[in-house]
Design a protein around this motif. Structure first.
Motif, PDB file in Angstrom:
ATOM      1  N   ALA A  47       0.837  -1.205   0.000  1.00 31.82           N
ATOM      2  CA  ALA A  47       0.000   0.000   0.000  1.00 31.82           C
ATOM      3  C   ALA A  47       0.866   1.247   0.000  1.00 31.82           C
ATOM      4  O   ALA A  47       0.564   2.243  -0.675  1.00 31.82           O
ATOM      5  CB  ALA A  47      -0.927  -0.008   1.218  1.00 31.82           C
ATOM      6  N   HIS A  51      -5.505   2.603  -0.495  1.00 32.84           N
ATOM      7  CA  HIS A  51      -4.920   1.496  -1.254  1.00 32.84           C
ATOM      8  C   HIS A  51      -4.979   0.172  -0.491  1.00 32.84           C
ATOM      9  O   HIS A  51      -4.423  -0.826  -0.964  1.00 32.84           O
ATOM     10  CB  HIS A  51      -3.459   1.819  -1.590  1.00 32.84           C
ATOM     11  N   GLU A  52      -5.645   0.157   0.656  1.00 34.82           N
ATOM     12  CA  GLU A  52      -5.617  -1.049   1.491  1.00 34.82           C
ATOM     13  C   GLU A  52      -6.249  -2.252   0.807  1.00 34.82           C
ATOM     14  O   GLU A  52      -5.719  -3.372   0.869  1.00 34.82           O
ATOM     15  CB  GLU A  52      -6.295  -0.787   2.830  1.00 34.82           C
ATOM     16  N   GLN A  95       1.041   4.099  -3.087  1.00 36.93           N
ATOM     17  CA  GLN A  95       0.820   5.515  -2.850  1.00 36.93           C
ATOM     18  C   GLN A  95       2.031   6.363  -3.232  1.00 36.93           C
ATOM     19  O   GLN A  95       1.902   7.402  -3.872  1.00 36.93           O
ATOM     20  CB  GLN A  95       0.478   5.761  -1.375  1.00 36.93           C
ATOM     21  N   THR A 154      -2.909   2.626   7.476  1.00 43.11           N
ATOM     22  CA  THR A 154      -2.365   3.954   7.179  1.00 43.11           C
ATOM     23  C   THR A 154      -1.526   4.497   8.332  1.00 43.11           C
ATOM     24  O   THR A 154      -0.560   5.224   8.122  1.00 43.11           O
ATOM     25  CB  THR A 154      -3.507   4.936   6.820  1.00 43.11           C
ATOM     26  N   TYR A 196      -2.479   6.522   2.588  1.00 48.72           N
ATOM     27  CA  TYR A 196      -2.244   5.094   2.375  1.00 48.72           C
ATOM     28  C   TYR A 196      -3.521   4.266   2.488  1.00 48.72           C
ATOM     29  O   TYR A 196      -3.618   3.182   1.913  1.00 48.72           O
ATOM     30  CB  TYR A 196      -1.208   4.588   3.386  1.00 48.72           C
ATOM     31  N   ASP A 203      -6.583  -2.962  -2.452  1.00 51.24           N
ATOM     32  CA  ASP A 203      -5.713  -3.465  -3.522  1.00 51.24           C
ATOM     33  C   ASP A 203      -4.471  -4.133  -2.940  1.00 51.24           C
ATOM     34  O   ASP A 203      -4.056  -5.204  -3.416  1.00 51.24           O
ATOM     35  CB  ASP A 203      -5.303  -2.316  -4.444  1.00 51.24           C
ATOM     36  N   ALA A 204      -3.879  -3.507  -1.937  1.00 51.20           N
ATOM     37  CA  ALA A 204      -2.659  -4.058  -1.337  1.00 51.20           C
ATOM     38  C   ALA A 204      -2.929  -5.392  -0.658  1.00 51.20           C
ATOM     39  O   ALA A 204      -2.095  -6.307  -0.696  1.00 51.20           O
ATOM     40  CB  ALA A 204      -2.077  -3.066  -0.340  1.00 51.20           C
TER      41      ALA A 204
END
Length: 346
Positions: free
Chosen positions: A90, A170-171, A94, A152, A167, A173-174
């Motif tokens: 993540a 994007h959690e 970013q 994050t 951050y 997807d990560a």
């Protein structure tokens, strides 16, 4: 003295059209910058899907896939958890869009936009994806209770960013990427496998593999990339050895044999060790290697990867994992097959 004549409607219209054009160009430029920084846009080439029935997926480019696979390999090699890998991914999404960029704010560089002036290493070191990932994990490991912190917050404790909440977006997807690239979710990462351009590995104007570039194709390139990401100790621990006409005696590197359909790198997945130092099972270690190979398929011209009764082939419909020839059913995906087979191009 005559008064100045007012702007005629026709001239005023030209001015307005000019201003509108400038605004549109600025908007387009801003959009392209955002796409560039976040790695969005353009042909994707790779995709990871959820191992659950929630329909989540994430599409990304082969260049991004190589970097993501490196980040995951370095993390598990250090005994870090899947959650730690998700935090690292993540952060890289970013900071750089998973691209190893050679610029940033002030002296920020690389996947995590680390700064030489802040003690992260030399510019050359920071532009080595494996080194940069290792430095991120070293700092993350010092964050108390990072695994139970919001993603994050954990990322921010390492990065000290001016945008501490960035951050979080994007959690999802990560987390998908981490599940696939640590091997927790079997047969969930695919790529189209189209060979990268001749300049692949030196950047496409967006990033570069810097000092860790693996040039060439074939088994030697695959072995070099395996050691680059997983480390020689990890490869040796896996019990890998060289065999074939070019080998006079076994040595502790991934197994290489010649086949009728190309050259094959066979990486044994040791049985008996149910858990490794990062808490993963034998099956998960095997799927991490298999997904790593698919992620590197464009860069290393890998044509076929097989593990646990499933097989991925470059250029096949949707690049899906299919039941391997001679394998009945799909239950093998959850069982050990003893090794990961990686077939390279000639």
């Amino acid at each position: 003295m005559p008064e100045p004549s007012p702007i005629r409607p026709k001239r005023r219209g030209r001015v307005l059209r000019f201003v509108s054009g400038v605004i549109i160009l600025c908007a387009v430029a801003a959009y392209l910058v955002v796409q560039y920084v976040t790695g969005g846009g353009g042909a994707e080439g790779c995709k990871v899907v959820s191992g659950r029935s929630d329909g989540e997926s994430y599409e990304f480019t082969p260049e991004q896939a190589v970097n993501a696979a490196t980040i995951a390999a370095v993390g598990t090699g250090r005994g870090m958890s899947e959650r730690a890998v998700a935090i690292a991914l993540a952060t890289a999404i970013q900071e750089s869009g998973l691209l190893n960029i050679e610029h940033g704010d002030r002296d920020s560089l690389g996947l995590f936009q680390q700064r030489s002036s802040q003690g992260w290493g030399t510019p050359k070191q920071i532009l080595d994806p494996a080194y940069a990932a290792g430095m991120f994990y070293a700092h993350l490991a010092k964050v108390p209770h990072y695994e139970t912190l919001p993603l994050t917050v954990a990322a921010q404790r390492v990065q000290r960013s001016g945008y501490p909440e960035a951050y979080a977006k994007h959690e999802t997807d990560a987390t998908l990427l981490a599940a696939a690239l640590t091997g927790q979710a079997a047969a969930t990462l695919t790529c189209d496998g189209r060979p990268a351009a001749a300049t692949a590995g030196t950047g496409t104007g967006t990033g570069t593999q810097a000092a860790t570039t693996v040039t060439g194709t074939g088994t030697d390139a695959v072995r070099t990339a395996l050691v680059r990401d997983f480390g020689r100790d990890a490869v040796e621990e896996a019990g890998a050895e060289v065999s074939g006409s070019s080998a006079s005696s076994p040595t502790p590197t991934p197994s290489v044999t010649a086949t009728a359909h190309g050259r094959t790198v066979t990486v044994p997945v040791p049985e008996g060790k149910k858990k490794d130092k990062s808490g993963r099972t034998e099956s998960e270690r095997g799927w991490q290697l298999a997904h790593w190979a698919v992620a590197n398929s464009s860069a290393l011209h890998i044509q076929r990867v097989s593990y646990a009764g499933r097989e991925w082939a470059a250029g096949s419909t949707d690049s899906r994992w299919e039941t391997a020839s001679g394998t009945q059913g799909t239950g093998g995906a959850e069982k050990s097959a003893g090794s990961v087979r990686i077939v390279t191009g000639q």
